[in-house]
Structures are given as structure tokens and as C-alpha cells.
Write a protein that holds these residues in place. Sequence first.
Motif, PDB file in Angstrom:
ATOM      1  N   SER A 144     -23.281 -23.663   5.699  1.00  0.00           N
ATOM      2  CA  SER A 144     -22.247 -22.739   5.232  1.00  0.00           C
ATOM      3  C   SER A 144     -22.866 -21.715   4.283  1.00  0.00           C
ATOM      4  CB  SER A 144     -21.141 -23.484   4.486  1.00  0.00           C
ATOM      5  OG  SER A 144     -20.560 -24.453   5.324  1.00  0.00           O
ATOM      6  N   VAL A 145     -22.446 -20.461   4.416  1.00  0.00           N
ATOM      7  CA  VAL A 145     -22.929 -19.377   3.556  1.00  0.00           C
ATOM      8  C   VAL A 145     -21.752 -18.878   2.738  1.00  0.00           C
ATOM      9  CG1 VAL A 145     -23.934 -17.067   3.523  1.00  0.00           C
ATOM     10  CG2 VAL A 145     -24.669 -18.716   5.245  1.00  0.00           C
ATOM     11  N   ARG A 146     -21.981 -18.738   1.427  1.00  0.00           N
ATOM     12  CA  ARG A 146     -20.917 -18.293   0.528  1.00  0.00           C
ATOM     13  C   ARG A 146     -21.485 -17.338  -0.505  1.00  0.00           C
ATOM     14  NH1 ARG A 146     -16.854 -22.272  -2.789  1.00  0.00           N
ATOM     15  NH2 ARG A 146     -15.550 -20.612  -3.604  1.00  0.00           N
ATOM     16  N   GLN A 147     -20.825 -16.196  -0.688  1.00  0.00           N
ATOM     17  CA  GLN A 147     -21.244 -15.229  -1.689  1.00  0.00           C
ATOM     18  C   GLN A 147     -20.746 -15.678  -3.056  1.00  0.00           C
ATOM     19  OE1 GLN A 147     -22.969 -12.173  -0.664  1.00  0.00           O
ATOM     20  NE2 GLN A 147     -23.520 -12.351  -2.798  1.00  0.00           N
ATOM     21  N   ARG A 148     -21.637 -15.755  -4.024  1.00  0.00           N
ATOM     22  CA  ARG A 148     -21.307 -16.110  -5.406  1.00  0.00           C
ATOM     23  C   ARG A 148     -21.872 -15.039  -6.314  1.00  0.00           C
ATOM     24  NH1 ARG A 148     -17.902 -20.313  -6.959  1.00  0.00           N
ATOM     25  NH2 ARG A 148     -18.115 -21.991  -5.457  1.00  0.00           N
ATOM     26  N   ALA A 149     -21.040 -14.068  -6.684  1.00  0.00           N
ATOM     27  CA  ALA A 149     -21.460 -12.926  -7.494  1.00  0.00           C
ATOM     28  C   ALA A 149     -22.609 -12.212  -6.789  1.00  0.00           C
ATOM     29  CB  ALA A 149     -21.807 -13.355  -8.901  1.00  0.00           C
ATOM     30  N   ALA A 150     -23.776 -12.116  -7.405  1.00  0.00           N
ATOM     31  CA  ALA A 150     -24.900 -11.402  -6.801  1.00  0.00           C
ATOM     32  C   ALA A 150     -25.758 -12.295  -5.910  1.00  0.00           C
ATOM     33  CB  ALA A 150     -25.762 -10.795  -7.896  1.00  0.00           C
ATOM     34  N   ASP A 151     -25.466 -13.595  -5.851  1.00  0.00           N
ATOM     35  CA  ASP A 151     -26.291 -14.549  -5.111  1.00  0.00           C
ATOM     36  C   ASP A 151     -25.556 -15.086  -3.881  1.00  0.00           C
ATOM     37  OD1 ASP A 151     -28.109 -14.264  -7.205  1.00  0.00           O
ATOM     38  OD2 ASP A 151     -27.345 -16.027  -8.255  1.00  0.00           O
ATOM     39  N   LEU A 152     -26.333 -15.619  -2.943  1.00  0.00           N
ATOM     40  CA  LEU A 152     -25.782 -16.293  -1.773  1.00  0.00           C
ATOM     41  C   LEU A 152     -26.066 -17.781  -1.871  1.00  0.00           C
ATOM     42  CD1 LEU A 152     -26.678 -14.239   1.429  1.00  0.00           C
ATOM     43  CD2 LEU A 152     -24.436 -14.807   0.582  1.00  0.00           C
TER      44      LEU A 152
END
Length: 160
Positions: free
Chosen positions: A108-116
Motif C-alpha cells: 500500500s502507498v500512502r502520502q504523508r505530508a512530503a513523504d510517501l
Amino acid sequence: MVATSTPGAEAKETDRRPVAGATTATTPAVGTKFAWRSGRVPQLLWTGFRLNPDGGEVLLQVSADVELEPRPSKDGVVFVLKKCRAIRRIDQLPLETRFFASPVTRVSVRQRAADLEIAIALRQPSTAVPRKEAGPGGSWFWVLSFPAAADTTTTAVAEP
């Protein structure tokens, strides 16, 4: 000024100034939300999975060299691609790998602020072995190998 010529006429110079307020995809204004188009912010290009005779590999292709930080989790491992963006919506859909004979069951890929955050669920305990490879067009691949381990009791993460 750009020199142009037409057949049968003298060369003349024309003014090629941009229209006020207009930006192009190759040179966005500084601070706009489209800064990734100029290559300033690395982006996720592709996510994949490859089955090996001794386990499986998760493949992450990014547009530029980015740092990978491993973090353990309760049902697998999480890798963080520092200062990287997932631009396309399809890149954030889960990759189901539970039907393969591999320790990896889901990516699973999830965007967290500036990071993945790349969350990898595991069927059985396995040690993740990351490596980086050069890709086409200046891109980079992070290859996360998960060998099948029959008698390991904990999930471990090898440092990149």
C-alpha cells in the motif's frame, strides 16, 4: 530576442516574451503546487512486484534519487520515501500479492505530508533487504527483497 527569417525576406528579430501571468509545464512559478512538473520534487513513477524462486521483490521506481527509511510495523514493514510524491491516483491503489507463494501479501502507498509511506503486509516473518539500482531516463529503482524464511520468529529490517 530571436532571429527569424522568411523565404525572400531579410532576417528580422521578434520579441518572444512570455504572456504576463502565464507559466509552462516545464518552468512553473516558484512556490506553485505544480513544482513537481519541473523535476524539483521527486515522484513515484511505478510500483511493482516480482516473484523469485526464494521469495518476492517489491519494486519502486522514482524520478530522482530519494532516501529510503525502514520502519517496523505490527503486520509487516513500512518504508518511507523521503520528500517524494505520488502524483497519479492509481499509484495509491493497493497492490494485492496474496495469491503468490511469497512472504508479501499486500503493498500500500500512502502520502504523508512530503513523504510517501510504503506499507508492506507480510504473510510470514521475513527480513527485508533493500537495494538501489539506476533506471532509465535518470530514474532510480528501490528493490525490496523478501526471501522466504521458514524458522524466523520476528520481522526484521536490514538497513539500506
